[in-house]
Write an enzyme that holds these catalytic residues in place. Sequence first.
Site, mmCIF file in Angstrom:
data_model
loop_
_atom_site.group_PDB
_atom_site.id
_atom_site.type_symbol
_atom_site.label_atom_id
_atom_site.label_comp_id
_atom_site.label_asym_id
_atom_site.label_seq_id
_atom_site.Cartn_x
_atom_site.Cartn_y
_atom_site.Cartn_z
ATOM 1 N N GLY A 69 53.454 28.505 68.528
ATOM 2 C CA GLY A 69 52.470 29.352 67.881
ATOM 3 C C GLY A 69 51.613 28.678 66.835
ATOM 4 O O GLY A 69 50.875 29.343 66.104
ATOM 5 N N GLY A 104 52.098 31.362 71.954
ATOM 6 C CA GLY A 104 50.981 31.837 71.150
ATOM 7 C C GLY A 104 51.405 32.176 69.739
ATOM 8 O O GLY A 104 52.585 32.082 69.375
ATOM 9 N N GLY A 112 50.440 24.038 71.165
ATOM 10 C CA GLY A 112 50.451 24.363 72.583
ATOM 11 C C GLY A 112 49.373 25.320 73.022
ATOM 12 O O GLY A 112 48.266 24.930 73.368
ATOM 13 N N CYS A 123 62.858 24.714 80.038
ATOM 14 C CA CYS A 123 61.765 25.415 80.708
ATOM 15 C C CYS A 123 62.248 26.733 81.315
ATOM 16 O O CYS A 123 63.147 26.732 82.166
ATOM 17 C CB CYS A 123 61.152 24.550 81.799
ATOM 18 N N GLY A 164 55.450 26.633 86.328
ATOM 19 C CA GLY A 164 56.547 26.069 87.110
ATOM 20 C C GLY A 164 56.501 24.570 87.304
ATOM 21 O O GLY A 164 56.825 24.056 88.376
ATOM 22 N N LEU A 165 56.077 23.860 86.233
ATOM 23 C CA LEU A 165 56.129 22.387 86.234
ATOM 24 C C LEU A 165 55.310 21.760 87.358
ATOM 25 O O LEU A 165 55.745 20.795 87.992
ATOM 26 C CB LEU A 165 57.587 21.900 86.308
ATOM 27 N N SER A 178 53.173 19.475 75.604
ATOM 28 C CA SER A 178 53.198 19.301 77.054
ATOM 29 C C SER A 178 52.810 20.586 77.776
ATOM 30 O O SER A 178 53.198 21.683 77.380
ATOM 31 C CB SER A 178 54.602 18.878 77.493
ATOM 32 N N ASN A 186 53.151 32.383 80.661
ATOM 33 C CA ASN A 186 52.833 31.517 81.800
ATOM 34 C C ASN A 186 54.083 31.262 82.624
ATOM 35 O O ASN A 186 55.199 31.227 82.113
ATOM 36 C CB ASN A 186 52.215 30.195 81.331
#
Length: 303
Positions: free
Chosen positions: A245, A218, A266, A131, A72-73, A21, A69
């Site tokens: 990662g 990452g 991701g 999050c 913020g959704l 996501s 990052n």
Amino acid sequence: MGRMSVDLCGIELDNPVIPASGTFGFGYEFAELYDINILGTFSFKGTTKEARFGNPTPRIAECPSGMINSVGLQNPGVEKVISEELVKLKKCFSKPVMANVSGFSVDEYVYTCEKIDKCDQVGWLEVNVSCPNVHGGGMSFGTSPEAAAEVTRAVKAVTTKPVIIKLSPNVTDIVSIAKACEEAGADGISLINTLLGMRIDLRTRRPVIANKMGGFSGSAIFPVAVRMVYQVAHAVDIPVVGMGGVSSAEDVIEMMLAGATAVEVGAANLVDPFACKNIVEELPRVMDKYGITSLKDIIGGVK
């Protein structure tokens, strides 16, 4: 099914590769580049009750072997996700999709999950209690067993589809939180979300990101992710979706040996939009290299 197939909470996947996501939009954007039905499934952009613009910019910072990052959704809200985004997706993706849901209160999680649960296209709900990029919600629910269990119970009471709780690595005891979610009725656990990170601009002597801190992802976080997946998979009796990662077919195998039933990819998607396609296509060769007949056979293979 084929040698790469796996069973995730009662739903068969052609392969275990799942774009994570926040790195794959709502899927149809990537369908312009290749046939996304090659994927096991994907987890679509984190969805909240109301539309969100996200955090102020700048909200991306580069790092060696990764990135931070603080988006913020950002999303159009659950009503538009259902009426617009999933309608577009249906034209290019024929498999069940994973719905990623976030909230700022238990009531918001319940509202959004109940709405999305009614969508035929949705196979699983991935409930994000982890999050690190939002205030007053997100990770605050995933940092204690009690809070994570409260969200799990509330969501399970209004849904019929498998609920997978996405956990934060920014805790001291990941296992206790995972077990609390399992006891509260979770059908699966996904982990890890991003680590909390920060960069400082040496010229301005100010944080690079407007929000100061954000989610570090990452290849640099892969060993941490493997460790936490191993710990959780050996402590619970429900499936674990591993991520953090992952950028190659070898990484997928390693994550599955640690205990993951399926594996999300991701940050690699942000570097190369063909990353997941390449991993799926490379998996048979890597399986042959290591003498793996069926991926199902290696799940949790490291004791």
